[in-house]
Design an enzyme around this catalytic site. Structure first.
Site, short mmCIF file in Angstrom:
data_model
loop_
_atom_site.label_atom_id
_atom_site.label_comp_id
_atom_site.label_asym_id
_atom_site.label_seq_id
_atom_site.Cartn_x
_atom_site.Cartn_y
_atom_site.Cartn_z
N HIS A 27 0.80 -1.23 0.00
CA HIS A 27 0.00 0.00 0.00
C HIS A 27 0.83 1.28 0.00
CE1 HIS A 27 -4.35 -0.98 0.49
NE2 HIS A 27 -3.79 -2.17 0.49
N ASP A 125 -4.22 6.84 2.26
CA ASP A 125 -4.72 5.56 1.75
C ASP A 125 -6.25 5.62 1.88
OD1 ASP A 125 -3.36 2.52 1.41
OD2 ASP A 125 -5.50 2.59 1.80
#
Ligand SMILES: *[C@@H]1O[C@H](CO)[C@@H](O)[C@H](O)[C@H]1NC(C)=O
Ligand SMILES: *[C@@H]1O[C@H](CO)[C@@H](O)[C@H](O)[C@H]1NC(C)=O
Ligand SMILES: *[C@@H]1O[C@H](CO)[C@@H](O)[C@H](O)[C@H]1NC(C)=O
Ligand SMILES: *[C@@H]1O[C@H](CO)[C@@H](O)[C@H](O)[C@H]1NC(C)=O
Length: 453
Positions: A27, A125
């Site tokens: 990520h 994110d």
């Protein structure tokens, strides 16, 4: 450089962009790529990048240096003092989730004090649903990045609907709820969408689906023409959806190294003749599947490059390495994008992580899927049933028989040829999106303007 963004120099110098990374799996790395691209365009804007010490350590290599206007901060990982892993692989993730958002807030305060600049934009994110409130409190913009595919994002937007539908009909198999994804099956859904809905991860994703519509703009590592129906549906749910991928074409990439000579080896092979195998940077299939895969390669006789971590002698059948020495190359690390772009590669056997799927599209290489968790099963279903650029193995498990069947289908059948044509069309569409006037290029310009104004 984008001169129009720098008109008001004093204002620009006040801007402070805080980046909140999810420090697990793959990520943080695409988020850093995105931010490096933006920060490179506006050297006078201050960027503060927040991730854990462990994640920070994986992000930098000699080839991936820091930009002077990106400052890195360590966020508390939530592990108790003297933490001893229980063996549950998700435990560190759960502990981190429990520590948020307080762990982020305290180090953000530090960054504000240190720079003397209030935060003007949160780039996070997409998992970080709490950023919607946080941005509102500090009067900043919120720009989440979704690192997986558009269809996967839709399953989280539709979570309440999917849960409701599955409660109504217990033996439901197909969930024909998502526009453009009629083949979607309940068993393809990521963990936590309809089962184990109380877990920390499931709760985070559910809240994400509810909060994302509040974002100033949502960036996604994809391109608009990948699936127009799904794109339209997503567009209707958000204030602004910006397709700014594929990142391997739109953001700075670390220099590749090929110490084990994969490309040289590929040069010696005919077009579309080689099988490339990789399950990404975290997954190792169970021992019996590795053995079945090895046996299927021997049976088919196609040349292969296999990116395999650990000692191949221990993992593969007795004598396999000796018997396939002229046919195969086993490496501990492979320059995946360069391999997939090489004309001799004919198929990629993959776990279907979104990044790998995009790399196969950019390389024009059809796939055999062996998905494991998260969005991988959704991606595999899209490849096979919607885009028709790949095939799964029977029951999602690598057996000798099912792998031989899939390999032969792609490497030497008419249907495999059609898949290759389909993926080359998607590749062309991706390349068009990143041209000077392409949709991803334009959306990237918009993204930079939003983050830095
Ligand atoms: C992150 O890692 C880089 C490279 O190892 C290091 O120079 C830097 O100090 C680290 N940042 C923090 C905040 O620890
Ligand atoms: C192999 O592929 C390359 C690159 O696409 C192409 O230029 C070349 O003509 C192909 N060779 C054959 C023998 O088809
Ligand atoms: C991009 O679009 C502009 C305005 O429509 C046009 O003038 C320019 O020639 C285009 N550039 C390319 C590379 O297509
Ligand atoms: C983003 O790209 C879409 C195509 O997906 C295009 O219609 C839209 O105008 C672009 N928006 C901006 C603000 O760049």
């Amino acid at each position: 450089m984008m001169p129009n963004l720098l008109k008001d120099e004093t204002n620009v110098e006040k801007l402070h962009v805080a980046i909140l990374a999810f420090p697990f799996g793959t990520h943080a790395s695409p988020l850093l790529s995105l931010v490096r691209k933006i920060a490179g365009e506006v050297p006078k804007v201050t960027f503060s990048f927040f991730t854990t010490t462990a994640s920070n350590a994986t992000l930098f290599s000699p080839n991936n240096d820091c930009l002077p206007n990106i400052k890195h901060y360590n966020v508390d990982d939530g592990l108790p003092e003297g933490y001893v892993p229980s063996g549950h692989p998700l435990e560190p993730i759960f502990l981190f989730i429990k520590a948020m958002p307080e762990n982020f807030k305290s180090v953000m305060d530090e960054a504000v004090a240190e720079t003397g600049k209030d935060i003007t934009c949160l780039v996070t994110d997409a998992f970080y649903w709490f950023a919607a409130d946080l941005a509102q409190q500090i009067n900043a913009k919120w720009v989440p990045l979704w690192t997986a595919g558009p269809h996967a994002l839709l399953t989280h937007i539709y979570t309440d609907l999917l849960r409701h539908a599955c409660k109504q009909v217990h033996d439901v198999q197909n969930v024909d709820l998502i526009p453009g994804f009629p083949e979607l099956k309940v068993c393809d859904l990521p963990e936590g969408v309809i089962d184990d809905t109380d877990g920390p991860f499931a709760t985070m994703l559910h809240k994400m689906g509810l909060e994302l519509p509040r974002a100033t703009a949502i960036a996604i590592n994809s391109f608009a023409t990948i699936h127009p129906l799904i794109e339209n549906d997503l567009n209707s749910k958000f204030k602004l959806l910006l397709n700014v991928g594929p990142f391997m074409l739109t953001t700075p990439q670390p220099l590749i190294s090929d110490e084990q000579g994969c490309l040289e080896w590929l040069n010696q092979h005919k077009n579309f003749s080689v099988v490339y195998i990789s399950f990404g940077s975290t997954i190792i299939p169970p021992p019996h599947e590795l053995i079945a895969l090895a046996e299927s390669l021997e049976e088919c006789g196609f040349p292969f490059i296999w990116a395999l971590r650990g000692d191949p002698k221990e993992k593969l059948p007795n004598g396999f390495l000796e018997r396939t020495i002229t046919k195969g190359k086993i490496v501990s690390w492979a320059p995946q994008m360069e391999i997939l772009k090489h004309s001799s590669v004919g198929v990629c056997l993959t776990h279907c992580g979104w990044n790998s799927v995009l790399e196969c599209i950019v390389g024009g290489v059809p796939m055999i899927s062996r998905p494991f968790f998260g969005d991988q099963k959704l991606n595999a279903r899209m490849l096979e049933s919607v885009w028709e650029i790949g095939v799964g193995v029977d029951h999602g498990v690598l057996t000798k028989e099912s792998t031989v069947k899939a390999l032969k289908l792609i490497m030497s059948s008419e249907k495999g040829g059609v898949m290759r044509q389909n993926i080359v069309k998607l590749k062309e569409s991706a390349l068009k999106a990143v041209e000077q006037n392409g949709t991803s290029t334009k959306n990237f310009t918009t993204l930079i303007q939003i983050v830095t104004s």
